[in-house]
Design an enzyme around this catalytic site. Structure first.
Site, PDB file in Angstrom:
ATOM      1  CE  LYS A  18      -2.153  -1.193   3.838  1.00  0.00           C
ATOM      2  NZ  LYS A  18      -1.441  -2.459   4.149  1.00  0.00           N
ATOM      3  NE  ARG A  93      -4.515  -1.856   9.585  1.00  0.00           N
ATOM      4  CZ  ARG A  93      -3.455  -1.254   9.041  1.00  0.00           C
ATOM      5  NH1 ARG A  93      -3.492   0.010   8.740  1.00  0.00           N
ATOM      6  NH2 ARG A  93      -2.363  -1.936   8.793  1.00  0.00           N
ATOM      7  NE  ARG A 132       7.047  -2.660   6.296  1.00  0.00           N
ATOM      8  CZ  ARG A 132       5.711  -2.675   6.315  1.00  0.00           C
ATOM      9  NH1 ARG A 132       5.029  -2.117   5.330  1.00  0.00           N
ATOM     10  NH2 ARG A 132       5.082  -3.269   7.295  1.00  0.00           N
ATOM     11  NE  ARG A 165       5.908  -0.560  10.540  1.00  0.00           N
ATOM     12  CZ  ARG A 165       4.741  -0.742   9.909  1.00  0.00           C
ATOM     13  NH1 ARG A 165       4.585  -0.254   8.677  1.00  0.00           N
ATOM     14  NH2 ARG A 165       3.758  -1.403  10.456  1.00  0.00           N
ATOM     15  NE  ARG A 176       1.923  -5.336  11.267  1.00  0.00           N
ATOM     16  CZ  ARG A 176       3.117  -5.132  10.718  1.00  0.00           C
ATOM     17  NH1 ARG A 176       4.215  -5.573  11.318  1.00  0.00           N
ATOM     18  NH2 ARG A 176       3.227  -4.479   9.594  1.00  0.00           N
TER      19      ARG A 176
HETATM   20  P1  ADP Z   1       2.120  -1.788   3.222  1.00  0.00           P
HETATM   21  O1  ADP Z   1       2.113  -0.285   3.193  1.00  0.00           O
HETATM   22  O2  ADP Z   1       0.922  -2.390   2.551  1.00  0.00           O
HETATM   23  O3  ADP Z   1       2.332  -2.341   4.593  1.00  0.00           O
HETATM   24  P2  ADP Z   1       4.720  -1.573   1.836  1.00  0.00           P
HETATM   25  O4  ADP Z   1       4.445  -0.717   0.658  1.00  0.00           O
HETATM   26  O5  ADP Z   1       5.437  -0.980   2.980  1.00  0.00           O
HETATM   27  O6  ADP Z   1       3.355  -2.275   2.337  1.00  0.00           O
HETATM   28  O7  ADP Z   1       5.482  -2.868   1.303  1.00  0.00           O
HETATM   29  C1  ADP Z   1       5.900  -3.891   2.198  1.00  0.00           C
HETATM   30  C2  ADP Z   1       7.275  -4.388   1.797  1.00  0.00           C
HETATM   31  O8  ADP Z   1       7.181  -5.129   0.570  1.00  0.00           O
HETATM   32  C3  ADP Z   1       8.287  -3.280   1.546  1.00  0.00           C
HETATM   33  O9  ADP Z   1       9.546  -3.762   1.971  1.00  0.00           O
HETATM   34  C4  ADP Z   1       8.248  -3.096   0.022  1.00  0.00           C
HETATM   35  O10 ADP Z   1       9.508  -2.647  -0.506  1.00  0.00           O
HETATM   36  C5  ADP Z   1       7.935  -4.503  -0.465  1.00  0.00           C
HETATM   37  N1  ADP Z   1       7.085  -4.533  -1.655  1.00  0.00           N
HETATM   38  C6  ADP Z   1       6.048  -3.715  -1.953  1.00  0.00           C
HETATM   39  N2  ADP Z   1       5.461  -4.082  -3.114  1.00  0.00           N
HETATM   40  C7  ADP Z   1       6.136  -5.179  -3.557  1.00  0.00           C
HETATM   41  C8  ADP Z   1       6.010  -6.020  -4.734  1.00  0.00           C
HETATM   42  N3  ADP Z   1       5.060  -5.818  -5.649  1.00  0.00           N
HETATM   43  N4  ADP Z   1       6.886  -7.038  -4.852  1.00  0.00           N
HETATM   44  C9  ADP Z   1       7.860  -7.247  -3.904  1.00  0.00           C
HETATM   45  N5  ADP Z   1       8.024  -6.498  -2.799  1.00  0.00           N
HETATM   46  C10 ADP Z   1       7.185  -5.461  -2.620  1.00  0.00           C
HETATM   47  P1  ADP Z   2       1.005  -2.184   7.758  1.00  0.00           P
HETATM   48  O1  ADP Z   2       2.313  -1.965   7.122  1.00  0.00           O
HETATM   49  O2  ADP Z   2       0.926  -3.417   8.586  1.00  0.00           O
HETATM   50  O3  ADP Z   2      -0.167  -2.050   6.843  1.00  0.00           O
HETATM   51  P2  ADP Z   2       0.564   0.374   9.141  1.00  0.00           P
HETATM   52  O4  ADP Z   2       1.768   1.207   9.054  1.00  0.00           O
HETATM   53  O5  ADP Z   2      -0.604   0.746   8.301  1.00  0.00           O
HETATM   54  O6  ADP Z   2       0.965  -1.135   8.937  1.00  0.00           O
HETATM   55  O7  ADP Z   2       0.074   0.305  10.657  1.00  0.00           O
HETATM   56  C1  ADP Z   2       0.940  -0.001  11.712  1.00  0.00           C
HETATM   57  C2  ADP Z   2       0.140  -0.169  12.998  1.00  0.00           C
HETATM   58  O8  ADP Z   2      -0.556   1.062  13.299  1.00  0.00           O
HETATM   59  C3  ADP Z   2      -0.958  -1.219  12.949  1.00  0.00           C
HETATM   60  O9  ADP Z   2      -0.470  -2.532  13.239  1.00  0.00           O
HETATM   61  C4  ADP Z   2      -1.918  -0.705  14.031  1.00  0.00           C
HETATM   62  O10 ADP Z   2      -1.430  -0.977  15.335  1.00  0.00           O
HETATM   63  C5  ADP Z   2      -1.846   0.797  13.821  1.00  0.00           C
HETATM   64  N1  ADP Z   2      -2.854   1.251  12.836  1.00  0.00           N
HETATM   65  C6  ADP Z   2      -2.615   1.786  11.596  1.00  0.00           C
HETATM   66  N2  ADP Z   2      -3.773   2.075  10.988  1.00  0.00           N
HETATM   67  C7  ADP Z   2      -4.777   1.717  11.843  1.00  0.00           C
HETATM   68  C8  ADP Z   2      -6.192   1.739  11.772  1.00  0.00           C
HETATM   69  N3  ADP Z   2      -6.831   2.204  10.694  1.00  0.00           N
HETATM   70  N4  ADP Z   2      -6.898   1.285  12.850  1.00  0.00           N
HETATM   71  C9  ADP Z   2      -6.276   0.843  13.949  1.00  0.00           C
HETATM   72  N5  ADP Z   2      -4.943   0.755  14.077  1.00  0.00           N
HETATM   73  C10 ADP Z   2      -4.183   1.193  13.027  1.00  0.00           C
END
Ligand code: ADP
Ligand code: ADP
Length: 220
Positions: A18, A93, A132, A165, A176
């Site tokens: 995302k 969420r 990541r 992180r 998660r």
């Molecule tokens: P989210 O915001 O949904 O938690 P991230 O964008 O932070 O996800 O991506 C999670 C991890 O996966 C990061 O280390 C990112 O570089 C990697 N990643 C994202 N998209 C892809 C993809 N299409 N293929 C492989 N790795 C990816």
């Molecule tokens: P991910 O990469 O797992 O998608 P985020 O960076 O979006 O993680 O979120 C990290 C943490 O922040 C979550 O595990 C949760 O504890 C909190 N969080 C983020 N967004 C929300 C939400 N919409 N509702 C509740 N908790 C949230």
């Protein structure tokens, strides 16, 4: 001519991509990227009351309570830069968050234009989470194997230091994922019912996912 405000949601499990895609798509759509996780991390870093409240939940991979989360995101959406809309990442969420968002938008006479549901198998997500790394300055995500920076440990965009992180470990990610399936996945049906959901195959390389997302937003 002023365009109608546009609200687009990136839905998907942890590490679905995302944040990676949001950076690209927010530029493409010319919308601010509003990420609830980034807002919580900003508050944690600055040791605000909100950050302190959220920390214990984030550390164990649980969701921060709805009232705190909803207030934080709606406050962000009330800022002037969101008058033209926003690209939401990580919010809503839960069904309660989705209902609160619908209500707040309806009060402004607008609604969600599209929900992009990024689909990735759980076993792929675990590897994405553990590899990541994020920029300390701008939050840009990298992956040690799948999307490494040009220089190890340094952000390509602004030279910031990369960090891992606290919650990106094998134990927390299992929780998660469980939380995602129990509390967030019902949103798929919720948005399907209002006709705004588009499924995106997130298990392809990053550029291919971007192309699929761009194609999906053409008519929004
Ligand atoms: P989210 O915001 O949904 O938690 P991230 O964008 O932070 O996800 O991506 C999670 C991890 O996966 C990061 O280390 C990112 O570089 C990697 N990643 C994202 N998209 C892809 C993809 N299409 N293929 C492989 N790795 C990816
Ligand atoms: P991910 O990469 O797992 O998608 P985020 O960076 O979006 O993680 O979120 C990290 C943490 O922040 C979550 O595990 C949760 O504890 C909190 N969080 C983020 N967004 C929300 C939400 N919409 N509702 C509740 N908790 C949230």
């Amino acid at each position: 001519m002023t365009q109608n405000p546009k609200f687009v949601i990136l839905l998907g499990p942890p590490a679905a991509g995302k944040g990676t895609q949001a950076t690209r798509l927010s530029e493409h759509l010319n919308l601010p990227h509003v990420a609830s996780g980034d807002l919580f991390r900003y508050n944690l870093k600055n040791e605000t009351e909100l950050g302190l409240q959220a920390k214990a939940y984030m550390d164990r991979g649980a969701l921060v309570p709805d009232d705190i989360t909803i207030a934080m995101v709606l406050d962000r959406l009330s800022r002037p830069d969101c008058a033209a809309g926003a690209l939401l990442d990580g919010f809503p969420r839960t069904l309660a968050q989705a209902a609160a968002l619908d209500k707040a938008l309806a009060e402004k006479g607008v609604a969600i234009n599209g929900v992009l549901n990024i689909i990735v198998p759980d076993e792929v997500l675990v590897e994405r989470v553990t590899g990541r790394r994020l920029c300390r300055t701008c939050g840009e995500p990298y992956h040690i194997k799948f999307n490494p920076p040009k220089v190890a440990g340094i952000c390509d965009k602004d030279g910031g230091e990369l960090y891992q992180r606290d919650d990106d470990n094998e134990t927390t990610v299992q929780n998660r994922l469980k939380v995602y399936w129990e509390q967030t996945s019902p949103l798929i049906g919720y948005y399907q019912n209002t006709g705004v959901l588009v499924d995106i195959d997130g298990n392809q390389d990053i550029d291919a996912v971007t192309e699929a997302l761009k194609a999906a937003v053409i008519n929004l």
